[in-house]
Design a protein around this motif. Structure first.
Motif, PDB file in Angstrom:
ATOM      1  N   HIS A   1     -54.762 -30.650  89.839  1.00 34.30           N
ATOM      2  CA  HIS A   1     -55.080 -30.047  91.131  1.00 34.30           C
ATOM      3  C   HIS A   1     -54.972 -28.525  91.079  1.00 34.30           C
ATOM      4  O   HIS A   1     -55.753 -27.812  91.725  1.00 34.30           O
ATOM      5  CB  HIS A   1     -54.170 -30.614  92.213  1.00 34.30           C
ATOM      6  N   ALA A   2     -54.019 -28.041  90.303  1.00 30.94           N
ATOM      7  CA  ALA A   2     -53.896 -26.596  90.124  1.00 30.94           C
ATOM      8  C   ALA A   2     -55.151 -26.033  89.450  1.00 30.94           C
ATOM      9  O   ALA A   2     -55.682 -24.991  89.858  1.00 30.94           O
ATOM     10  CB  ALA A   2     -52.659 -26.287  89.288  1.00 30.94           C
ATOM     11  N   ALA A   3     -55.639 -26.734  88.428  1.00 34.54           N
ATOM     12  CA  ALA A   3     -56.848 -26.293  87.725  1.00 34.54           C
ATOM     13  C   ALA A   3     -58.061 -26.333  88.642  1.00 34.54           C
ATOM     14  O   ALA A   3     -58.901 -25.423  88.637  1.00 34.54           O
ATOM     15  CB  ALA A   3     -57.083 -27.176  86.500  1.00 34.54           C
ATOM     16  N   GLU A   4     -58.154 -27.380  89.452  1.00 33.54           N
ATOM     17  CA  GLU A   4     -59.286 -27.527  90.368  1.00 33.54           C
ATOM     18  C   GLU A   4     -59.319 -26.386  91.383  1.00 33.54           C
ATOM     19  O   GLU A   4     -60.376 -25.808  91.664  1.00 33.54           O
ATOM     20  CB  GLU A   4     -59.181 -28.879  91.071  1.00 33.54           C
ATOM     21  N   LEU A   5     -58.143 -26.036  91.920  1.00 35.59           N
ATOM     22  CA  LEU A   5     -58.087 -24.941  92.890  1.00 35.59           C
ATOM     23  C   LEU A   5     -58.381 -23.606  92.216  1.00 35.59           C
ATOM     24  O   LEU A   5     -59.078 -22.758  92.780  1.00 35.59           O
ATOM     25  CB  LEU A   5     -56.722 -24.909  93.564  1.00 35.59           C
ATOM     26  N   TRP A   6     -57.859 -23.431  91.005  1.00 33.55           N
ATOM     27  CA  TRP A   6     -58.115 -22.181  90.274  1.00 33.55           C
ATOM     28  C   TRP A   6     -59.616 -21.992  90.034  1.00 33.55           C
ATOM     29  O   TRP A   6     -60.153 -20.894  90.195  1.00 33.55           O
ATOM     30  CB  TRP A   6     -57.352 -22.198  88.955  1.00 33.55           C
ATOM     31  N   LEU A   7     -60.293 -23.073  89.667  1.00 32.99           N
ATOM     32  CA  LEU A   7     -61.738 -22.991  89.459  1.00 32.99           C
ATOM     33  C   LEU A   7     -62.463 -22.646  90.756  1.00 32.99           C
ATOM     34  O   LEU A   7     -63.412 -21.870  90.757  1.00 32.99           O
ATOM     35  CB  LEU A   7     -62.255 -24.326  88.905  1.00 32.99           C
TER      36      LEU A   7
ATOM     37  N   PHE B   1     -61.293 -20.922  93.320  1.00 31.45           N
ATOM     38  CA  PHE B   1     -61.084 -19.503  93.621  1.00 31.45           C
ATOM     39  C   PHE B   1     -61.870 -18.614  92.656  1.00 31.45           C
ATOM     40  O   PHE B   1     -62.382 -17.560  93.046  1.00 31.45           O
ATOM     41  CB  PHE B   1     -59.598 -19.145  93.549  1.00 31.45           C
ATOM     42  N   SER B   2     -61.986 -19.024  91.402  1.00 32.24           N
ATOM     43  CA  SER B   2     -62.701 -18.201  90.418  1.00 32.24           C
ATOM     44  C   SER B   2     -64.190 -18.148  90.703  1.00 32.24           C
ATOM     45  O   SER B   2     -64.859 -17.171  90.354  1.00 32.24           O
ATOM     46  CB  SER B   2     -62.458 -18.725  88.998  1.00 32.24           C
ATOM     47  N   GLU B   3     -64.694 -19.188  91.352  1.00 29.95           N
ATOM     48  CA  GLU B   3     -66.128 -19.258  91.620  1.00 29.95           C
ATOM     49  C   GLU B   3     -66.493 -18.830  93.034  1.00 29.95           C
ATOM     50  O   GLU B   3     -67.573 -18.295  93.270  1.00 29.95           O
ATOM     51  CB  GLU B   3     -66.623 -20.686  91.366  1.00 29.95           C
ATOM     52  N   ALA B   4     -65.584 -19.089  93.986  1.00 33.32           N
ATOM     53  CA  ALA B   4     -65.910 -18.824  95.388  1.00 33.32           C
ATOM     54  C   ALA B   4     -65.044 -17.738  96.023  1.00 33.32           C
ATOM     55  O   ALA B   4     -65.325 -17.314  97.141  1.00 33.32           O
ATOM     56  CB  ALA B   4     -65.785 -20.118  96.197  1.00 33.32           C
ATOM     57  N   GLY B   5     -63.971 -17.336  95.341  1.00 28.08           N
ATOM     58  CA  GLY B   5     -63.107 -16.294  95.873  1.00 28.08           C
ATOM     59  C   GLY B   5     -62.262 -16.787  97.026  1.00 28.08           C
ATOM     60  O   GLY B   5     -62.177 -17.994  97.269  1.00 28.08           O
ATOM     61  N   PRO B   6     -61.646 -15.847  97.734  1.00 28.13           N
ATOM     62  CA  PRO B   6     -61.639 -14.400  97.473  1.00 28.13           C
ATOM     63  C   PRO B   6     -60.793 -14.026  96.257  1.00 28.13           C
ATOM     64  O   PRO B   6     -59.886 -14.769  95.894  1.00 28.13           O
ATOM     65  CB  PRO B   6     -61.062 -13.808  98.768  1.00 28.13           C
ATOM     66  N   PRO B   7     -61.066 -12.862  95.636  1.00 32.86           N
ATOM     67  CA  PRO B   7     -60.408 -12.471  94.382  1.00 32.86           C
ATOM     68  C   PRO B   7     -58.886 -12.429  94.487  1.00 32.86           C
ATOM     69  O   PRO B   7     -58.196 -12.783  93.523  1.00 32.86           O
ATOM     70  CB  PRO B   7     -60.996 -11.083  94.106  1.00 32.86           C
ATOM     71  N   GLU B   8     -58.371 -11.989  95.634  1.00 32.93           N
ATOM     72  CA  GLU B   8     -56.912 -11.883  95.757  1.00 32.93           C
ATOM     73  C   GLU B   8     -56.232 -13.249  95.696  1.00 32.93           C
ATOM     74  O   GLU B   8     -55.096 -13.368  95.234  1.00 32.93           O
ATOM     75  CB  GLU B   8     -56.518 -11.153  97.048  1.00 32.93           C
ATOM     76  N   PHE B   9     -56.931 -14.290  96.160  1.00 35.47           N
ATOM     77  CA  PHE B   9     -56.372 -15.638  96.066  1.00 35.47           C
ATOM     78  C   PHE B   9     -56.277 -16.080  94.606  1.00 35.47           C
ATOM     79  O   PHE B   9     -55.313 -16.715  94.194  1.00 35.47           O
ATOM     80  CB  PHE B   9     -57.222 -16.632  96.855  1.00 35.47           C
ATOM     81  N   LEU B  10     -57.311 -15.739  93.832  1.00 28.87           N
ATOM     82  CA  LEU B  10     -57.305 -16.091  92.415  1.00 28.87           C
ATOM     83  C   LEU B  10     -56.181 -15.355  91.695  1.00 28.87           C
ATOM     84  O   LEU B  10     -55.483 -15.945  90.858  1.00 28.87           O
ATOM     85  CB  LEU B  10     -58.649 -15.743  91.780  1.00 28.87           C
ATOM     86  N   THR B  11     -55.996 -14.098  92.008  1.00 27.34           N
ATOM     87  CA  THR B  11     -54.930 -13.315  91.373  1.00 27.34           C
ATOM     88  C   THR B  11     -53.562 -13.904  91.677  1.00 27.34           C
ATOM     89  O   THR B  11     -52.717 -14.055  90.787  1.00 27.34           O
ATOM     90  CB  THR B  11     -54.988 -11.852  91.866  1.00 27.34           C
TER      91      THR B  11
END
Length: 234
Positions: free
Chosen positions: A204-210, A212-222
């Motif tokens: 689930h962590a990987a799914e959410l990371w993907l 955020f990496s594709e749809a943003g926002p960038p600060e969430f990914l960071t």
């Protein structure tokens, strides 16, 4: 009108009644939501009732309550606890309707995550459970509550046939990012083994990371990247 991740929602007045119209441009998600809501219509679950449906649009009754993610900590925890038994009811009492999509491809999620350079995570393959009717996005944003009682379960466009522990784990992991106590509350109310639930957390962590990496926002990914780099301390 409120815009969601995959559609638009607005209130509609008809014959003195306030209804909810949900519009989706993704035909597959529209069809899935329609199929899922039809399947749970006669089940003891607090879900909207379909009033009318057409291409890209579903008109449904408005369920009462406030979004669980808008409530304070204790109220939110009470609502999560109350939702656990409802999720188990869905999994054990409602047969998946014919035509419901299959579960997400976890091997593909892991492969895409690694190819994208996500932080190292302890992936494993949990023992498979018998596939059941899954809501697909059981989060505090899609649960409505009043006084600790769940009054509405909405947004069924990601419903699928899948592993019940995967779905419970996704809900628990997402809720734990706001309050670590959420895991015990939800898992205990559902009646599952906490260890088996936690085995799914890296997926689930990987799914959410993907996402955020594709749809943003960038600060969430960071922010999420920093959290996952410290996985052993989470």
């Amino acid at each position: 009108m409120r815009q969601g991740a995959v559609g638009h929602i607005r209130l509609v007045e008809r014959a003195g009644q306030t209804l909810v119209e949900k519009r989706m441009t993704d035909a597959a998600r529209h069809d899935t939501e329609l199929l899922a809501l039809t399947a749970v219509a006669d089940v003891d679950l607090p879900t909207p009732t379909i009033v009318e449906a057409s291409a890209g649009s579903i008109l449904m009754t408005r369920v009462p309550g406030e979004r669980l993610d808008s409530l304070n900590g204790d109220e939110r925890l009470a609502g999560l606890s109350a939702s656990g038994s409802l999720l188990r009811r869905l999994h054990t009492m409602v047969p998946p309707p014919d035509g419901l999509p299959t579960a997400p491809d976890d091997a593909l999620i892991v492969r895409r995550y690694r190819d994208a350079g996500g932080p190292r995570l302890p992936f494993m393959t949990p023992p498979a459970e018998h596939p059941v009717f899954c809501h697909g996005d059981w989060t505090d944003a899609n649960l409505l509550a009043t006084g600790g009682v769940i009054t509405g379960i909405v947004d069924w466009e990601r419903a699928h046939v899948g592993d019940p522990m995967r779905e419970l784990s996704r809900a628990a992991w997402a809720a734990s990012r706001k309050d670590p106590r959420s895991v015990d509350r939800l898992v205990t109310a559902y009646g599952a083994d906490p260890q088996r639930v936690k085995e799914w957390f890296p997926i689930h962590a990987a799914e959410l990371w993907l996402w955020f990496s594709e749809a943003g926002p960038p600060e969430f990914l960071t922010e999420l990247t920093a959290q996952l780099e410290n996985w052993s301390h989470m």
